[in-house]
Design a protein around this motif. Sequence first.
Motif, PDB file in Angstrom:
ATOM      1  N   ALA A  15       0.832  -1.210   0.000  1.00 42.65           N
ATOM      2  CA  ALA A  15       0.000   0.000   0.000  1.00 42.65           C
ATOM      3  C   ALA A  15       0.869   1.263   0.000  1.00 42.65           C
ATOM      4  N   ARG A  16       1.895   1.312   0.826  1.00 41.91           N
ATOM      5  CA  ARG A  16       2.784   2.489   0.886  1.00 41.91           C
ATOM      6  C   ARG A  16       3.484   2.720  -0.450  1.00 41.91           C
ATOM      7  N   GLU A  19       1.026   4.270  -2.790  1.00 45.86           N
ATOM      8  CA  GLU A  19       0.791   5.674  -2.447  1.00 45.86           C
ATOM      9  C   GLU A  19       1.973   6.549  -2.868  1.00 45.86           C
ATOM     10  N   TYR A  22       1.994   7.202  -6.676  1.00 48.06           N
ATOM     11  CA  TYR A  22       0.846   7.933  -7.214  1.00 48.06           C
ATOM     12  C   TYR A  22       1.294   9.274  -7.794  1.00 48.06           C
ATOM     13  N   SER A  87      -0.374  -1.310  -8.481  1.00 46.99           N
ATOM     14  CA  SER A  87      -1.469  -0.452  -8.059  1.00 46.99           C
ATOM     15  C   SER A  87      -2.350  -0.094  -9.247  1.00 46.99           C
ATOM     16  N   ILE A 114      -5.542   2.707  -5.438  1.00 44.98           N
ATOM     17  CA  ILE A 114      -5.090   3.984  -4.873  1.00 44.98           C
ATOM     18  C   ILE A 114      -6.049   5.064  -5.358  1.00 44.98           C
ATOM     19  N   GLY A 117      -4.326   9.311  -4.083  1.00 46.86           N
ATOM     20  CA  GLY A 117      -3.065   9.163  -3.372  1.00 46.86           C
ATOM     21  C   GLY A 117      -3.094   8.289  -2.136  1.00 46.86           C
ATOM     22  N   ARG A 118      -4.256   7.723  -1.805  1.00 48.05           N
ATOM     23  CA  ARG A 118      -4.381   6.887  -0.600  1.00 48.05           C
ATOM     24  C   ARG A 118      -4.852   5.485  -0.978  1.00 48.05           C
ATOM     25  N   ALA A 119      -4.209   4.481  -0.398  1.00 40.54           N
ATOM     26  CA  ALA A 119      -4.632   3.095  -0.617  1.00 40.54           C
ATOM     27  C   ALA A 119      -6.005   2.896   0.013  1.00 40.54           C
ATOM     28  N   HIS A 120      -6.917   2.275  -0.735  1.00 34.38           N
ATOM     29  CA  HIS A 120      -8.256   2.065  -0.188  1.00 34.38           C
ATOM     30  C   HIS A 120      -8.712   0.616  -0.236  1.00 34.38           C
TER      31      HIS A 120
END
Length: 142
Positions: A15-16, A19, A22, A87, A114, A117-120
Amino acid sequence: MSIVVLNTEQRRAIARHGEASYPKESCGLLLGHRNGITKQVVELMFFDAVPESESEGHRYHIPSGEMQEGEELARAKDLEIVGSFHSHVDQPARPSIHDREFAEPTFTYVIVGIRQGRAHELAAWKLSEDKTAFFQEDIRSS
């Protein structure tokens, strides 16, 4: 249903990486072991996504040299490449038509969605043997 085992830190790291990349796609390899229907991920390899010219950064591509590096590292650690991760930018964590074109039925494909800009979401997929559809894999913690 097949199973992929990822620990919490591995999920967070994927996830990081998404992000941080992105608005471009991130990608990498899943190194580990196979045991029947289960793939145990032991190590992640992170790559900068190489955009394909027509996609301008919204489709990932792992160059053959980096794939070879992954194969060599896996062999050195008595592991194998059990899949890859990437991603999807401002899209759900579901395989695209492009993903299916380049997928292999023996791999697990972990996709992190993503959004802004945030993993969801994070999901794992496996291509059918006849290469016509993806089936979701169960992600479990180690």
